[in-house]
Design a protein around this motif. Sequence first.
Motif, mmCIF file in Angstrom:
data_model
loop_
_atom_site.group_PDB
_atom_site.id
_atom_site.type_symbol
_atom_site.label_atom_id
_atom_site.label_comp_id
_atom_site.label_asym_id
_atom_site.label_seq_id
_atom_site.Cartn_x
_atom_site.Cartn_y
_atom_site.Cartn_z
ATOM 1 N N UNK A 64 13.486 -31.246 -20.857
ATOM 2 C CA UNK A 64 12.073 -30.849 -20.735
ATOM 3 C C UNK A 64 11.183 -32.028 -21.108
ATOM 4 N N UNK A 65 11.514 -32.696 -22.212
ATOM 5 C CA UNK A 65 10.728 -33.862 -22.613
ATOM 6 C C UNK A 65 10.873 -35.028 -21.648
ATOM 7 N N UNK A 66 12.064 -35.222 -21.143
ATOM 8 C CA UNK A 66 12.343 -36.371 -20.274
ATOM 9 C C UNK A 66 11.739 -36.200 -18.886
ATOM 10 N N UNK A 67 11.842 -35.012 -18.307
ATOM 11 C CA UNK A 67 11.445 -34.802 -16.909
ATOM 12 C C UNK A 67 10.094 -34.120 -16.715
ATOM 13 N N UNK A 68 9.637 -33.394 -17.729
ATOM 14 C CA UNK A 68 8.420 -32.599 -17.556
ATOM 15 C C UNK A 68 7.400 -32.877 -18.661
ATOM 16 N N UNK A 69 7.139 -34.138 -18.916
ATOM 17 C CA UNK A 69 6.254 -34.536 -20.018
ATOM 18 C C UNK A 69 4.851 -33.945 -19.893
ATOM 19 N N UNK A 70 4.374 -33.714 -18.690
ATOM 20 C CA UNK A 70 3.020 -33.190 -18.498
ATOM 21 C C UNK A 70 2.970 -31.667 -18.416
ATOM 22 N N UNK A 71 4.134 -31.011 -18.460
ATOM 23 C CA UNK A 71 4.175 -29.553 -18.367
ATOM 24 C C UNK A 71 3.531 -28.944 -19.623
ATOM 25 N N UNK A 72 2.819 -27.817 -19.470
ATOM 26 C CA UNK A 72 2.158 -27.189 -20.624
ATOM 27 C C UNK A 72 3.102 -26.891 -21.802
ATOM 28 N N UNK A 73 4.344 -26.519 -21.516
ATOM 29 C CA UNK A 73 5.302 -26.262 -22.585
ATOM 30 C C UNK A 73 5.512 -27.510 -23.435
ATOM 31 N N UNK A 74 5.735 -28.637 -22.779
ATOM 32 C CA UNK A 74 5.970 -29.896 -23.494
ATOM 33 C C UNK A 74 4.700 -30.334 -24.218
ATOM 34 N N UNK A 75 3.572 -30.168 -23.579
ATOM 35 C CA UNK A 75 2.296 -30.536 -24.207
ATOM 36 C C UNK A 75 2.073 -29.702 -25.471
ATOM 37 N N UNK A 76 2.403 -28.408 -25.426
ATOM 38 C CA UNK A 76 2.265 -27.541 -26.608
ATOM 39 C C UNK A 76 3.185 -28.010 -27.737
ATOM 40 N N UNK A 77 4.396 -28.395 -27.379
ATOM 41 C CA UNK A 77 5.327 -28.871 -28.406
ATOM 42 C C UNK A 77 4.818 -30.164 -29.038
ATOM 43 N N UNK A 78 4.253 -31.033 -28.208
ATOM 44 C CA UNK A 78 3.735 -32.306 -28.712
ATOM 45 C C UNK A 78 2.545 -32.109 -29.650
ATOM 46 N N UNK A 79 1.872 -30.972 -29.537
ATOM 47 C CA UNK A 79 0.719 -30.687 -30.396
ATOM 48 C C UNK A 79 1.130 -30.045 -31.723
ATOM 49 N N UNK A 80 2.377 -29.670 -31.864
ATOM 50 C CA UNK A 80 2.834 -29.004 -33.089
ATOM 51 C C UNK A 80 2.884 -29.976 -34.260
ATOM 52 N N UNK A 81 2.722 -29.446 -35.480
ATOM 53 C CA UNK A 81 2.802 -30.307 -36.663
ATOM 54 C C UNK A 81 4.163 -30.991 -36.737
ATOM 55 N N UNK A 82 4.163 -32.217 -37.111
ATOM 56 C CA UNK A 82 5.399 -32.965 -37.287
ATOM 57 C C UNK A 82 5.906 -33.655 -36.039
ATOM 58 N N UNK A 83 5.262 -33.426 -34.892
ATOM 59 C CA UNK A 83 5.775 -34.010 -33.656
ATOM 60 C C UNK A 83 5.662 -35.540 -33.676
ATOM 61 N N UNK A 84 4.543 -36.048 -34.157
ATOM 62 C CA UNK A 84 4.388 -37.511 -34.196
ATOM 63 C C UNK A 84 5.420 -38.123 -35.140
ATOM 64 N N UNK A 85 5.732 -37.406 -36.216
ATOM 65 C CA UNK A 85 6.772 -37.890 -37.144
ATOM 66 C C UNK A 85 8.139 -37.881 -36.449
ATOM 67 N N UNK A 86 8.390 -36.878 -35.635
ATOM 68 C CA UNK A 86 9.650 -36.813 -34.895
ATOM 69 C C UNK A 86 9.771 -37.996 -33.939
ATOM 70 N N UNK A 87 8.701 -38.313 -33.236
ATOM 71 C CA UNK A 87 8.728 -39.461 -32.325
ATOM 72 C C UNK A 87 8.988 -40.764 -33.084
ATOM 73 N N UNK A 88 8.385 -40.862 -34.240
ATOM 74 C CA UNK A 88 8.571 -42.046 -35.083
ATOM 75 C C UNK A 88 10.031 -42.166 -35.534
ATOM 76 N N UNK A 89 10.594 -41.068 -35.970
ATOM 77 C CA UNK A 89 11.989 -41.075 -36.435
ATOM 78 C C UNK A 89 12.973 -41.379 -35.310
ATOM 79 N N UNK A 90 12.784 -40.768 -34.154
ATOM 80 C CA UNK A 90 13.707 -41.006 -33.042
ATOM 81 C C UNK A 90 13.589 -42.444 -32.535
ATOM 82 N N UNK A 91 12.419 -43.049 -32.663
ATOM 83 C CA UNK A 91 12.256 -44.448 -32.254
ATOM 84 C C UNK A 91 12.973 -45.389 -33.226
#
Length: 192
Positions: A64-91
């Motif tokens: 979902x994250x890889x293929x549908x980054x602009x989909x509302x589901x993915x956008x909602x997940x990206x707005x959740x608390x801790x998402x930016x921290x998750x991106x930082x950790x996975x990087x």
Amino acid sequence: MTDAIHLLIERYGLIAVFLGCVAEGESAAVLAGFFAHQHVFNAAGAFLAVFGGAFLGDALFFMAGRRFAAHPFVVRQAARPGFSRALELVAKRPATYVMLNRYAYGFRLVGGVAAGLSSIPAGKFVALNAVSSAVWAVLFLGAGYLLGAGAEQLVGQELARHERLLIGLGIGLVTTLLAAVAAHHYARRAKG
């Protein structure tokens, strides 16, 4: 009535375990371990249902994250608390992140989407996800199996069919409640 419920669990229980493990599946995995100890489920079948659900769930969230980054589901997940921290950790530590993401209750869905939005190669994700899913399955099935052994010690060697159902239901409820309390606590800490 209990015979009908028992029959449903025997016939469709592993399907329910599989579906439960696609999302946050700790309760389903623990129940599968309990019922494997009680010989309601075949142990190998329980492992495959738990492993398969955990693996597929994370793979779907990754895709979902890889293929549908602009989909509302993915956008909602990206707005959740801790998402930016998750991106930082996975990087910073992609392998460690994929291996440990599923152990942070309430973070698995967000974590899978974050991994999909990262630069981790899909093949590497799949391999790490398989190892992580297998370890997770063994741990939570093992916990349920031990609960089954403990219940057998408390109730007696020969648990009646209705006792298995009641104890299994109790284990499922307690596990779900503990997971909900942990998620609520984690969410409050993330906001504060």
